[in-house]
Design an enzyme around this catalytic site. Structure first.
Site, mmCIF file in Angstrom:
data_model
loop_
_atom_site.group_PDB
_atom_site.id
_atom_site.type_symbol
_atom_site.label_atom_id
_atom_site.label_comp_id
_atom_site.label_asym_id
_atom_site.label_seq_id
_atom_site.Cartn_x
_atom_site.Cartn_y
_atom_site.Cartn_z
ATOM 1 N N ARG A 97 0.848 -1.187 0.000
ATOM 2 C CA ARG A 97 0.000 0.000 0.000
ATOM 3 C C ARG A 97 0.892 1.248 0.000
ATOM 4 O O ARG A 97 1.967 1.244 0.626
ATOM 5 C CB ARG A 97 -0.874 0.040 1.253
ATOM 6 N N HIS A 115 -0.995 0.385 -9.741
ATOM 7 C CA HIS A 115 -1.665 -0.573 -8.835
ATOM 8 C C HIS A 115 -2.158 -1.781 -9.648
ATOM 9 O O HIS A 115 -3.354 -2.053 -9.709
ATOM 10 C CB HIS A 115 -2.827 0.089 -8.087
HETATM 11 C C1 GLV Z 1 -5.023 -5.159 -4.077
HETATM 12 O O1 GLV Z 1 -4.415 -4.187 -3.803
HETATM 13 C C2 GLV Z 1 -5.613 -6.056 -3.129
HETATM 14 O O2 GLV Z 1 -5.595 -5.775 -1.918
HETATM 15 O O3 GLV Z 1 -6.128 -7.102 -3.570
#
Ligand code: GLV
Length: 285
Positions: free
Chosen positions: A211, A259
């Site tokens: 994160r 991401h």
């Molecule tokens: C992606 O970031 C997840 O938590 O699956």
């Protein structure tokens, strides 16, 4: 996409998007991913909040969620494999200087760099859970020295397991490539900061696929610019999409992906959501 996948695999279960007309009283389970904060409080009979990803931090960030409900997350072989593939791609790109050679190519600059081999590197993984342990096993198969740091001792063949605060410094001092796969909690928020970077070997490389909240952005830039870190590969950010004026965009030693290190595959994940739904209702599927 999720609604269709759920409906097709659980024909007897009513599945609604929160945007469509439905009776809020009827809903017992909510499948969410970065839902609008406060939305869940509109459901008086909710019994379970299910994240459609591996992380649940965004659920805890919603102060107005119904409290004291079970929260579930995805633990999925495919998600873990995808994550491992992404991190290994990032490691190889770093090892073989692929990013830098691309920049050299654009500038028509023929400039061989130091040669790196797998056996030259120890990869340290912060977090040896469902994702970290798959990565650790894959790294060992490739011939890397792999080690991990976690809350409890892990027994993974060929992987050195470090635990607790007191072993963190030893773990960091030998991690030439540091991969963050920790959950985001109050204890891990901002963990990738000056204090930690200082303990890494000179020239260490950071990969963050957990994160954005794990990183203190200014500290990372400072430690890359002062030469202690050789660079970073980042998939996650405090704010996503990353604001266009953020200094990461133009930093030649920071490589970014949007991401995308791993993405929940509906086919693989939906059966476990349905199984949890049936468990919640106390019926066997
Ligand atoms: C992606 O970031 C997840 O938590 O699956």
């Amino acid at each position: 996409m999720w609604q269709q996948a759920l409906k097709s695999k659980a024909k007897d279960v009513a599945v609604y998007s929160y945007l469509e007309e439905h009776s809020k009283d009827e809903i017992t389970m909510a499948l969410v991913w970065k839902h609008p904060k406060g939305e869940l409080s509109k459901y008086p009979n909710l019994k379970c909040i299910a994240s459609s990803g591996a992380g649940v931090d965004f659920i805890f960030e919603d102060e107005n969620r119904p409290k004291n409900l079970p929260i579930t997350r995805v633990v999925d072989v495919m998600l873990a494999k995808d994550m491992s593939e992404h991190v290994i791609a990032a490691i190889f790109s770093y090892l073989k200087n692929l990013g830098q050679y691309r920049i050299d190519q654009v500038n028509k600059n023929w400039k061989p760099k130091d040669y790196h081999r797998i056996s030259d590197f120890t990869v340290g993984i912060l977090g040896l859970g469902a994702l970290g342990s798959v990565l650790a096993n894959d790294l060992v198969r490739f011939g890397f020295h792999a080690q991990g740091w976690s809350n409890s001792k892990k027994r993974l063949e060929g992987v050195t397991s470090f635990v607790d605060e007191e072993q963190l410094s030893d773990f960091l001092s030998t991690s030439e490539i540091l991969v963050c796969l920790l959950p985001l909690t109050d204890a891990t928020f901002g963990i990738l900061n000056v204090e930690l970077f200082r303990k890494l070997p000179q020239g260490a490389y950071i990969i963050n696929v957990a994160r954005g909240g794990h990183v203190v952005d200014a500290d990372l830039i400072e430690y890359i610019d002062n030469g202690h870190l050789s660079g970073a590969c980042l998939d996650v950010f405090h704010q996503e999409p990353l604001p266009i004026d953020h200094p990461f965009w133009e930093h030649d030693k920071i490589h970014m992906t949007p991401h995308y290190a791993s993405v929940s595959d509906t086919n693989s994940v939906v059966p476990q959501i349905i199984e949890n739904y049936h468990r919640l209702r106390g019926v066997r599927p």
